[in-house]
Design a protein around this motif. Structure first.
Motif, PDB file in Angstrom:
ATOM      1  N   ASP A 201      66.504  85.261  74.171  1.00 14.49           N
ATOM      2  CA  ASP A 201      67.576  85.167  73.180  1.00 14.49           C
ATOM      3  C   ASP A 201      68.535  84.015  73.479  1.00 14.49           C
ATOM      4  O   ASP A 201      69.078  83.402  72.556  1.00 14.49           O
ATOM      5  CB  ASP A 201      68.359  86.484  73.126  1.00 14.49           C
ATOM      6  CG  ASP A 201      67.795  87.451  72.092  1.00 14.49           C
ATOM      7  OD1 ASP A 201      67.409  86.987  71.002  1.00 14.49           O
ATOM      8  OD2 ASP A 201      67.733  88.658  72.376  1.00 14.49           O
ATOM      9  N   LEU A 204      67.132  80.898  72.053  1.00 10.20           N
ATOM     10  CA  LEU A 204      67.274  80.925  70.596  1.00 10.20           C
ATOM     11  C   LEU A 204      68.725  80.671  70.189  1.00 10.20           C
ATOM     12  O   LEU A 204      68.986  79.970  69.203  1.00 10.20           O
ATOM     13  CB  LEU A 204      66.785  82.269  70.054  1.00 10.20           C
ATOM     14  CG  LEU A 204      65.322  82.607  70.339  1.00 10.20           C
ATOM     15  CD1 LEU A 204      65.004  84.015  69.836  1.00 10.20           C
ATOM     16  CD2 LEU A 204      64.378  81.588  69.714  1.00 10.20           C
ATOM     17  N   ASP A 205      69.678  81.234  70.944  1.00 14.61           N
ATOM     18  CA  ASP A 205      71.094  80.960  70.675  1.00 14.61           C
ATOM     19  C   ASP A 205      71.379  79.467  70.771  1.00 14.61           C
ATOM     20  O   ASP A 205      72.068  78.888  69.918  1.00 14.61           O
ATOM     21  CB  ASP A 205      71.982  81.695  71.678  1.00 14.61           C
ATOM     22  CG  ASP A 205      72.021  83.200  71.460  1.00 14.61           C
ATOM     23  OD1 ASP A 205      71.628  83.657  70.368  1.00 14.61           O
ATOM     24  OD2 ASP A 205      72.441  83.918  72.390  1.00 14.61           O
ATOM     25  N   GLU A 208      69.865  77.619  67.812  1.00 12.78           N
ATOM     26  CA  GLU A 208      70.681  77.820  66.603  1.00 12.78           C
ATOM     27  C   GLU A 208      71.938  76.952  66.622  1.00 12.78           C
ATOM     28  O   GLU A 208      72.303  76.331  65.614  1.00 12.78           O
ATOM     29  CB  GLU A 208      71.073  79.295  66.486  1.00 12.78           C
ATOM     30  CG  GLU A 208      70.069  80.157  65.766  1.00 12.78           C
ATOM     31  CD  GLU A 208      70.687  81.469  65.321  1.00 12.78           C
ATOM     32  OE1 GLU A 208      70.830  81.654  64.090  1.00 12.78           O
ATOM     33  OE2 GLU A 208      71.026  82.297  66.181  1.00 12.78           O
ATOM     34  N   LYS A 231      62.499  93.290  69.397  1.00 10.82           N
ATOM     35  CA  LYS A 231      63.735  92.752  68.819  1.00 10.82           C
ATOM     36  C   LYS A 231      63.721  91.227  68.797  1.00 10.82           C
ATOM     37  O   LYS A 231      64.071  90.607  67.791  1.00 10.82           O
ATOM     38  CB  LYS A 231      64.934  93.254  69.628  1.00 10.82           C
ATOM     39  CG  LYS A 231      66.272  92.875  69.038  1.00 10.82           C
ATOM     40  CD  LYS A 231      67.422  93.476  69.848  1.00 10.82           C
ATOM     41  CE  LYS A 231      68.766  93.043  69.288  1.00 10.82           C
ATOM     42  NZ  LYS A 231      69.899  93.583  70.100  1.00 10.82           N
ATOM     43  N   VAL A 232      63.293  90.612  69.910  1.00 12.08           N
ATOM     44  CA  VAL A 232      63.285  89.143  69.944  1.00 12.08           C
ATOM     45  C   VAL A 232      62.193  88.593  69.031  1.00 12.08           C
ATOM     46  O   VAL A 232      62.368  87.543  68.390  1.00 12.08           O
ATOM     47  CB  VAL A 232      63.142  88.617  71.388  1.00 12.08           C
ATOM     48  CG1 VAL A 232      61.730  88.814  71.938  1.00 12.08           C
ATOM     49  CG2 VAL A 232      63.511  87.137  71.466  1.00 12.08           C
ATOM     50  N   GLU A 233      61.071  89.305  68.901  1.00 13.26           N
ATOM     51  CA  GLU A 233      60.012  88.862  67.995  1.00 13.26           C
ATOM     52  C   GLU A 233      60.499  88.894  66.542  1.00 13.26           C
ATOM     53  O   GLU A 233      60.191  87.990  65.752  1.00 13.26           O
ATOM     54  CB  GLU A 233      58.768  89.725  68.192  1.00 13.26           C
ATOM     55  CG  GLU A 233      58.061  89.469  69.518  1.00 13.26           C
ATOM     56  CD  GLU A 233      56.954  90.462  69.813  1.00 13.26           C
ATOM     57  OE1 GLU A 233      56.009  90.097  70.516  1.00 13.26           O
ATOM     58  OE2 GLU A 233      57.055  91.620  69.343  1.00 13.26           O
ATOM     59  N   THR A 234      61.274  89.920  66.194  1.00 15.75           N
ATOM     60  CA  THR A 234      61.850  89.993  64.841  1.00 15.75           C
ATOM     61  C   THR A 234      62.816  88.837  64.609  1.00 15.75           C
ATOM     62  O   THR A 234      62.834  88.216  63.535  1.00 15.75           O
ATOM     63  CB  THR A 234      62.578  91.335  64.651  1.00 15.75           C
ATOM     64  OG1 THR A 234      61.637  92.402  64.807  1.00 15.75           O
ATOM     65  CG2 THR A 234      63.222  91.420  63.273  1.00 15.75           C
ATOM     66  N   ARG A 235      63.604  88.529  65.620  1.00 16.54           N
ATOM     67  CA  ARG A 235      64.554  87.424  65.491  1.00 16.54           C
ATOM     68  C   ARG A 235      63.835  86.085  65.338  1.00 16.54           C
ATOM     69  O   ARG A 235      64.237  85.238  64.537  1.00 16.54           O
ATOM     70  CB  ARG A 235      65.480  87.383  66.704  1.00 16.54           C
ATOM     71  CG  ARG A 235      66.575  86.324  66.559  1.00 16.54           C
ATOM     72  CD  ARG A 235      67.474  86.236  67.766  1.00 16.54           C
ATOM     73  NE  ARG A 235      68.476  85.205  67.566  1.00 16.54           N
ATOM     74  CZ  ARG A 235      69.241  84.720  68.529  1.00 16.54           C
ATOM     75  NH1 ARG A 235      69.126  85.183  69.772  1.00 16.54           N
ATOM     76  NH2 ARG A 235      70.132  83.769  68.275  1.00 16.54           N
ATOM     77  N   ARG A 238      62.743  85.697  61.820  1.00 15.57           N
ATOM     78  CA  ARG A 238      63.864  85.395  60.928  1.00 15.57           C
ATOM     79  C   ARG A 238      64.296  83.938  61.059  1.00 15.57           C
ATOM     80  O   ARG A 238      64.506  83.239  60.060  1.00 15.57           O
ATOM     81  CB  ARG A 238      65.048  86.316  61.244  1.00 15.57           C
ATOM     82  CG  ARG A 238      66.300  85.994  60.415  1.00 15.57           C
ATOM     83  CD  ARG A 238      67.416  86.965  60.692  1.00 15.57           C
ATOM     84  NE  ARG A 238      67.876  86.927  62.060  1.00 15.57           N
ATOM     85  CZ  ARG A 238      68.692  85.993  62.562  1.00 15.57           C
ATOM     86  NH1 ARG A 238      69.121  84.995  61.786  1.00 15.57           N
ATOM     87  NH2 ARG A 238      69.090  86.055  63.817  1.00 15.57           N
ATOM     88  N   LEU A 239      64.413  83.447  62.290  1.00 11.99           N
ATOM     89  CA  LEU A 239      64.849  82.068  62.496  1.00 11.99           C
ATOM     90  C   LEU A 239      63.835  81.074  61.936  1.00 11.99           C
ATOM     91  O   LEU A 239      64.208  80.030  61.385  1.00 11.99           O
ATOM     92  CB  LEU A 239      65.081  81.809  63.987  1.00 11.99           C
ATOM     93  CG  LEU A 239      66.271  82.541  64.617  1.00 11.99           C
ATOM     94  CD1 LEU A 239      66.336  82.290  66.117  1.00 11.99           C
ATOM     95  CD2 LEU A 239      67.575  82.135  63.942  1.00 11.99           C
TER      96      LEU A 239
END
Length: 366
Positions: A201, A204-205, A208, A231-235, A238-239
């Protein structure tokens, strides 16, 4: 070495190529044999002298292994999986256990509840039967002694090696796969599982933040899903739908994995905890500039050869990534220092120190 017969080596993860302990098992075995140590590989699914076949690892270790050891007691049995010694002593055999980390105890939310309890109970028992405890870093040793100070006299530090990594030779299929990815020249790579502890994450932060500032980069993720990775796979999905260039490649065979690592402009590994942290050292071995976190053993293993950021500092990670992507000269300097740091870690040295642990276990067998 003073042993009189083959060393019985825990091979229960030998045939499991996606695990770090499986890699440790094979590299240690090769290095020990290169130094003349005769091994009996015990408990692999199909390989070695005593394969377990269809039996589960736990059932084999608790039920079958003690019978095998009693039939012809080896001078030493070396368990490699953090906690997995037989529950009872076999007369005439010294017990050695490698402890990689105490993640289930120190970061309980990053593993399943059944595994946490198995780890806790089995480790406590193994610590009472082990003649020598091999920790793969000073940090792991400190963590072990913080909880179990009574084992200090039996504990030694034996770091991993990294010279199993060589410049990869890709076959035509591998080259075609990488070509089809159409990766830009300066991509950023994370390699490892996608579980919470690895802190993907934070990468990814950082991505972003930089994208919002008009400074986008391509992020490649090489590694399989793990406990808590949903959770991270879903994020990630989305990204990607929002336009960020994220290539989630899943598990890759070693040749492709190391080719991706060697070609990356930058390797990032902001894990919240590592008992050793082999992926960043592998990247250094290939000359790839590397950024890590300040957590766990990463500062110990990587030294000054890798910039380190706090595992909660997304702004700091974004700044380091942006600076290094824009500075080929600094990346070259990090590449050189990383090569020098990685050269300190050889499997031959790991084998020498492990042999010394065997000798000590025999001398002080309880």
């Amino acid at each position: 070495m003073s042993t009189l017969g083959p060393i019985a080596l825990d091979a229960t993860l030998w045939d499991e190529p996606t695990t770090g302990i499986g890699l440790y098992t094979r590299c240690l075995a090769d290095a020990l044999e290169a130094q003349g140590v005769v091994l009996d590989r015990m408990g692999a699914r199909m390989s070695g002298e005593h394969p377990r076949g269809v039996q589960k690892r736990t059932a084999w270790t608790l039920g079958t292994l003690p019978k095998v050891l009693r039939e012809s007691p080896p001078p030493v049995y070396h368990a490699l999986g953090n906690f997995n010694l037989p529950l009872r002593r076999v007369p005439g055999t010294a017990y050695v256990l490698t402890v990689h980390d105490l993640v289930p105890l120190d970061l309980p939310d990053t593993v399943s509840t059944p595994y946490r309890w198995q780890f806790r109970l089995w480790l406590a028992r193994s610590l009472t039967t082990a003649d020598r405890l091999v920790c793969i870093s000073e940090r792991t040793r400190e963590d072990l002694l913080r909880r179990f100070p009574q084992v200090e006299p039996r504990t030694v530090v034996v770091p991993n090696g990294v010279d199993h990594v060589t410049v990869p030779e890709l076959d035509a299929e591998g080259e075609d796969f990488l070509r089809a990815l159409t990766l830009p020249k300066d991509y950023v790579l994370y390699a490892g599982s996608l579980d919470v502890r690895k802190n993907v994450d934070l990468v990814l932060d950082a991505q972003e933040r930089l994208a919002a500032q008009g400074k986008p980069f391509t992020l490649v993720l090489a590694g399989q899903g793990w406990f808590g990775s949903g959770k991270v796979e879903t994020r990630i999905a989305r990204l990607r739908s929002e336009g960020l260039d994220i290539r989630a490649l899943g598990y890759q065979p070693p040749s492709t994995f190391y080719a991706l690592m060697r070609r990356a402009a930058l390797f990032v590994f902001p894990s919240r905890y590592e008992g050793f942290g082999l992926p960043p050292l592998e990247a250094m071995r290939l000359g790839t500039p590397t950024v890590v976190s300040t957590a766990g053993s990463l500062p110990e293993v990587c030294g000054a050869a890798a910039p380190a950021v706090d595992p909660d500092d997304a702004e700091g990670l974004a700044a380091v990534i942006h600076r290094l992507l824009g500075s080929p000269g600094e990346r070259r300097a990090l590449s050189e220092s990383g090569l020098h740091q990685a050269a300190k870690f050889t499997w031959a040295r790991t084998a020498e120190l492990t042999r010394a642990a065997y000798d000590a276990a025999l001398r002080h067998r309880r």
